[in-house]
Design a protein around this motif. Structure first.
Motif, PDB file in Angstrom:
ATOM      1  N   LEU A 301       0.824  -1.217   0.000  1.00  0.00           N
ATOM      2  CA  LEU A 301       0.000   0.000   0.000  1.00  0.00           C
ATOM      3  C   LEU A 301       0.851   1.257   0.000  1.00  0.00           C
ATOM      4  CD1 LEU A 301      -2.885   1.046   0.029  1.00  0.00           C
ATOM      5  CD2 LEU A 301      -2.859   0.894   2.528  1.00  0.00           C
ATOM      6  N   ARG A 302       2.035   1.218   0.634  1.00  0.00           N
ATOM      7  CA  ARG A 302       2.885   2.416   0.679  1.00  0.00           C
ATOM      8  C   ARG A 302       3.403   2.805  -0.699  1.00  0.00           C
ATOM      9  NH1 ARG A 302       5.198  -1.741   3.142  1.00  0.00           N
ATOM     10  NH2 ARG A 302       7.019  -2.735   2.187  1.00  0.00           N
ATOM     11  N   GLU A 303       3.342   1.880  -1.664  1.00  0.00           N
ATOM     12  CA  GLU A 303       3.790   2.175  -3.025  1.00  0.00           C
ATOM     13  C   GLU A 303       2.632   2.555  -3.947  1.00  0.00           C
ATOM     14  OE1 GLU A 303       6.164  -1.022  -4.515  1.00  0.00           O
ATOM     15  OE2 GLU A 303       7.596  -0.940  -2.837  1.00  0.00           O
ATOM     16  N   ARG A 304       1.424   2.628  -3.407  1.00  0.00           N
ATOM     17  CA  ARG A 304       0.256   3.053  -4.192  1.00  0.00           C
ATOM     18  C   ARG A 304      -0.616   3.955  -3.326  1.00  0.00           C
ATOM     19  NH1 ARG A 304      -3.753  -1.469  -3.262  1.00  0.00           N
ATOM     20  NH2 ARG A 304      -2.616  -3.175  -2.297  1.00  0.00           N
ATOM     21  N   LYS A 305      -0.044   5.080  -2.950  1.00  0.00           N
ATOM     22  CA  LYS A 305      -0.695   5.992  -2.006  1.00  0.00           C
ATOM     23  C   LYS A 305      -2.017   6.547  -2.523  1.00  0.00           C
ATOM     24  CE  LYS A 305       3.305   7.391   0.734  1.00  0.00           C
ATOM     25  NZ  LYS A 305       2.730   6.894   2.003  1.00  0.00           N
ATOM     26  N   ALA A 306      -2.190   6.571  -3.852  1.00  0.00           N
ATOM     27  CA  ALA A 306      -3.450   7.073  -4.413  1.00  0.00           C
ATOM     28  C   ALA A 306      -4.633   6.200  -4.020  1.00  0.00           C
ATOM     29  CB  ALA A 306      -3.346   7.164  -5.937  1.00  0.00           C
ATOM     30  N   ASP A 307      -4.361   4.981  -3.541  1.00  0.00           N
ATOM     31  CA  ASP A 307      -5.446   4.075  -3.141  1.00  0.00           C
ATOM     32  C   ASP A 307      -5.848   4.238  -1.679  1.00  0.00           C
ATOM     33  OD1 ASP A 307      -5.372   2.972  -5.674  1.00  0.00           O
ATOM     34  OD2 ASP A 307      -3.998   1.372  -5.111  1.00  0.00           O
ATOM     35  N   ILE A 308      -5.022   4.925  -0.886  1.00  0.00           N
ATOM     36  CA  ILE A 308      -5.245   4.955   0.557  1.00  0.00           C
ATOM     37  C   ILE A 308      -6.573   5.613   0.925  1.00  0.00           C
ATOM     38  CG2 ILE A 308      -4.418   5.913   2.755  1.00  0.00           C
ATOM     39  CD1 ILE A 308      -1.557   5.492   1.705  1.00  0.00           C
ATOM     40  N   LEU A 309      -6.816   6.818   0.437  1.00  0.00           N
ATOM     41  CA  LEU A 309      -8.035   7.536   0.836  1.00  0.00           C
ATOM     42  C   LEU A 309      -9.310   6.899   0.271  1.00  0.00           C
ATOM     43  CD1 LEU A 309      -6.810  11.245   0.747  1.00  0.00           C
ATOM     44  CD2 LEU A 309      -6.938   9.655   2.679  1.00  0.00           C
ATOM     45  N   PRO A 310      -9.341   6.485  -1.006  1.00  0.00           N
ATOM     46  CA  PRO A 310     -10.545   5.780  -1.490  1.00  0.00           C
ATOM     47  C   PRO A 310     -10.839   4.517  -0.690  1.00  0.00           C
ATOM     48  CG  PRO A 310      -9.191   6.465  -3.346  1.00  0.00           C
ATOM     49  CD  PRO A 310      -8.390   6.729  -2.106  1.00  0.00           C
ATOM     50  N   LEU A 311      -9.793   3.768  -0.333  1.00  0.00           N
ATOM     51  CA  LEU A 311      -9.991   2.568   0.481  1.00  0.00           C
ATOM     52  C   LEU A 311     -10.497   2.935   1.874  1.00  0.00           C
ATOM     53  CD1 LEU A 311      -6.828   0.468  -0.468  1.00  0.00           C
ATOM     54  CD2 LEU A 311      -9.193  -0.282  -0.737  1.00  0.00           C
ATOM     55  N   ALA A 312      -9.915   3.984   2.454  1.00  0.00           N
ATOM     56  CA  ALA A 312     -10.321   4.406   3.796  1.00  0.00           C
ATOM     57  C   ALA A 312     -11.797   4.788   3.829  1.00  0.00           C
ATOM     58  CB  ALA A 312      -9.457   5.571   4.259  1.00  0.00           C
ATOM     59  N   GLU A 313     -12.239   5.521   2.828  1.00  0.00           N
ATOM     60  CA  GLU A 313     -13.650   5.939   2.778  1.00  0.00           C
ATOM     61  C   GLU A 313     -14.567   4.718   2.675  1.00  0.00           C
ATOM     62  OE1 GLU A 313     -13.682   8.605  -0.503  1.00  0.00           O
ATOM     63  OE2 GLU A 313     -12.729  10.247   0.612  1.00  0.00           O
ATOM     64  N   LYS A 314     -14.157   3.749   1.873  1.00  0.00           N
ATOM     65  CA  LYS A 314     -14.958   2.531   1.732  1.00  0.00           C
ATOM     66  C   LYS A 314     -14.979   1.754   3.039  1.00  0.00           C
ATOM     67  CE  LYS A 314     -17.340  -0.566  -0.489  1.00  0.00           C
ATOM     68  NZ  LYS A 314     -18.716  -0.270  -0.949  1.00  0.00           N
ATOM     69  N   PHE A 315     -13.836   1.643   3.707  1.00  0.00           N
ATOM     70  CA  PHE A 315     -13.772   0.902   4.965  1.00  0.00           C
ATOM     71  C   PHE A 315     -14.584   1.581   6.064  1.00  0.00           C
ATOM     72  CE2 PHE A 315      -9.389  -0.837   3.578  1.00  0.00           C
ATOM     73  CZ  PHE A 315     -10.000  -1.888   2.911  1.00  0.00           C
ATOM     74  N   LEU A 316     -14.624   2.902   6.053  1.00  0.00           N
ATOM     75  CA  LEU A 316     -15.433   3.624   7.036  1.00  0.00           C
ATOM     76  C   LEU A 316     -16.921   3.352   6.815  1.00  0.00           C
ATOM     77  CD1 LEU A 316     -13.544   7.043   7.210  1.00  0.00           C
ATOM     78  CD2 LEU A 316     -13.760   5.359   9.048  1.00  0.00           C
ATOM     79  N   GLU A 317     -17.336   3.256   5.547  1.00  0.00           N
ATOM     80  CA  GLU A 317     -18.734   2.918   5.247  1.00  0.00           C
ATOM     81  C   GLU A 317     -19.062   1.509   5.741  1.00  0.00           C
ATOM     82  OE1 GLU A 317     -19.557   3.320   1.118  1.00  0.00           O
ATOM     83  OE2 GLU A 317     -18.923   5.411   1.008  1.00  0.00           O
ATOM     84  N   ILE A 318     -18.151   0.569   5.471  1.00  0.00           N
ATOM     85  CA  ILE A 318     -18.374  -0.822   5.889  1.00  0.00           C
ATOM     86  C   ILE A 318     -18.422  -0.923   7.409  1.00  0.00           C
ATOM     87  CG2 ILE A 318     -17.344  -3.127   5.908  1.00  0.00           C
ATOM     88  CD1 ILE A 318     -16.176  -2.470   3.123  1.00  0.00           C
ATOM     89  N   ALA A 319     -17.496  -0.233   8.081  1.00  0.00           N
ATOM     90  CA  ALA A 319     -17.436  -0.272   9.544  1.00  0.00           C
ATOM     91  C   ALA A 319     -18.688   0.330  10.162  1.00  0.00           C
ATOM     92  CB  ALA A 319     -16.197   0.467  10.036  1.00  0.00           C
ATOM     93  N   ALA A 320     -19.190   1.424   9.575  1.00  0.00           N
ATOM     94  CA  ALA A 320     -20.392   2.068  10.111  1.00  0.00           C
ATOM     95  C   ALA A 320     -21.592   1.136  10.022  1.00  0.00           C
ATOM     96  CB  ALA A 320     -20.658   3.361   9.344  1.00  0.00           C
ATOM     97  N   GLU A 321     -21.725   0.451   8.905  1.00  0.00           N
ATOM     98  CA  GLU A 321     -22.841  -0.482   8.729  1.00  0.00           C
ATOM     99  C   GLU A 321     -22.701  -1.687   9.658  1.00  0.00           C
ATOM    100  OE1 GLU A 321     -25.006  -3.087   5.166  1.00  0.00           O
ATOM    101  OE2 GLU A 321     -23.417  -1.666   4.679  1.00  0.00           O
ATOM    102  N   LYS A 322     -21.494  -2.197   9.777  1.00  0.00           N
ATOM    103  CA  LYS A 322     -21.241  -3.375  10.597  1.00  0.00           C
ATOM    104  C   LYS A 322     -21.493  -3.101  12.078  1.00  0.00           C
ATOM    105  CE  LYS A 322     -17.347  -6.284  12.076  1.00  0.00           C
ATOM    106  NZ  LYS A 322     -15.888  -6.534  11.884  1.00  0.00           N
TER     107      LYS A 322
END
Length: 431
Positions: A301-322
């Motif tokens: 992940l440290r070599e593809r930093k452009a993925d960090i924030l989109p993934l974080a937003e998705k994980f926050l949605e999943i965590a909120a629902e869970k």
């Protein structure tokens, strides 16, 4: 409706290609000049672009390079005659999907269109849970779509938590086997004494405790895909049997002399340096090359930093629902903190960070102080090096670096600025 563009100074095969495009309800555009074609591409998206290498105004290879720079996701097909076939090597490096020799054969052109339509259909079936924005992951997913349509065995390399299992599932879901079983076996989690039974199954009474017959993972995965997760942990004594089943597509359950045929596509994963495992006599070289027909490397992940924030937003949605919470938003400071972090645990660590923040923050905004980064607490817990010898400090650095790179000695040695041989010698000295 799909759009096709042909850039070619001749139109001797216009009727042939138009017959095919009309039959498939495609929109066809044609231009003789490379410059005109590039202008058309800036204004419209074309699904397939045919480019003659020998254009009158611009070299066809330069046109291909410009199209790729535009990042239009178009499929590029080069056109040439036998006299200019030497140019094909340059064009292949520039990123064409295929080429056609002139004079154009209608049957070959039809076959090419059929192949491209299959790839296009697969491209639409993408796992919705896989989030990415980085250029390196876009390229990887594009490769996955092509790999999915074939039957070859695949080996996915990457650090722990980087998404190897998700990529394996995507390959299966995009493949012709998608309606058939997808079976996973975690080779690292099975006791050595049970691995053979897990893989091949056993007959009733085959050994103490075998009260009934049991299907193995290969039999359960028949006609589908078998994921061998952390394949490097399979006992060396069993690897010869794995090699046989790959070669012969048959095996026997424990306690049986009856051979069973299976049709299984294998996807293997490991976070280990497999060449090092082979050198250490931990893994069979012949088995590795049978499994590693199509290799895939997932960058950390440290070599593809452009993925960090989109993934974080998705994980926050999943965590909120869970966890029955409102979906939280990351503050600018929290975003910057995530982007600056090196994520030794990769995507899995980011997912855990997001879930913890979602649970612990009562408001709707996650601030920088709400982002708990496990490894950042390590310096506070680490031993003071002021009173350490140089040898002790070196040992601490080696252990920390190996941990950061999931015990991959090649990557750790590179980070430490030493050779793998030197690293092994130092580890041997450390005991």
């Amino acid at each position: 409706m799909k759009r096709i563009l042909v850039i070619d100074p001749t139109n001797s095969y216009l009727d042939t290609i138009k017959e095919i495009t009309d039959a498939n309800n495609f929109e066809l555009k044609w231009t003789k000049k490379g410059a005109t074609g590039l202008e058309m591409i800036t204004k419209h998206l074309y699904d397939i672009i045919f480019v003659e290498l020998n254009l009158s105004d611009i070299d066809g290879r330069a046109v291909i390079a410009k199209i790729n720079e535009m990042n239009k996701d178009s499929v590029i097909i080069a056109l040439t005659d036998i006299k200019n076939v030497a140019k094909m090597s340059d064009s292949l490096r520039l990123g064409i999907r295929d080429f056609i020799l002139k004079p154009i054969d209608k049957e070959k052109l039809t076959t090419l269109f059929d192949k491209l339509m299959v790839e296009s259909t697969l491209a639409k079936k993408e796992a919705p849970s896989f989030i990415y924005e980085s250029a390196v992951m876009k390229k990887l997913i594009s490769e996955v779509r092509l790999i999915a349509s074939c039957q070859a065995n695949v080996f996915i390399h990457g650090e722990s938590g980087s998404g190897k299992e998700e990529i394996a599932k995507m390959i299966h879901d995009l493949s012709p086997r998608q309606q058939n079983p997808f079976i996973k076996v975690n080779c690292a989690a099975i006791p050595d004494t049970l691995v053979e039974s897990e893989f091949f199954g056993h007959e009733k009474g085959a050994f103490t405790g075998a009260h009934q017959a049991r299907l193995g993972r290969f039999e359960r995965a028949d006609t589908g895909t078998l994921l061998l997760d952390e394949i490097s942990e399979v006992p060396f004594t069993l690897q010869a049997k794995l090699l046989r089943i790959i070669q012969e597509q048959e095996f026997e359950r424990i306690g049986s002399t009856e051979s069973k045929k299976v049709d299984v596509r294998l996807i293997s994963t490991s976070n280990r340096d497999m060449l090092e495992a082979i050198a250490d006599r931990h893994f069979r070289e012949d088995l590795y090359y049978r499994l590693n027909v199509v290799p895939i490397y997932i960058p950390p992940l440290r070599e593809r930093k452009a993925d960090i924030l989109p993934l974080a937003e998705k994980f926050l949605e999943i965590a909120a629902e869970k966890n029955h919470r409102n979906t939280k938003t990351l503050s600018v400071e929290a975003r910057d903190k995530l982007l600056a972090y090196h994520f030794p645990g990769n995507v899995r660590e980011l997912m855990n960070i997001c879930e913890r923040s979602s649970i612990m923050v009562s408001g709707d905004i996650i601030g920088s102080d709400d982002i708990f980064l496990q490894s950042q607490t390590a310096p506070k817990q680490a031993e003071d090096t002021a009173n350490k010898t140089l040898e002790q400090i070196e040992a601490i650095a080696i252990v920390k670096t190996l941990k950061r790179y999931a015990d991959n000695k090649t990557q750790a040695a590179k980070a430490l600025g030493i050779s793998v041989k030197t690293l092994r010698a130092k580890l041997s000295k450390l005991g």
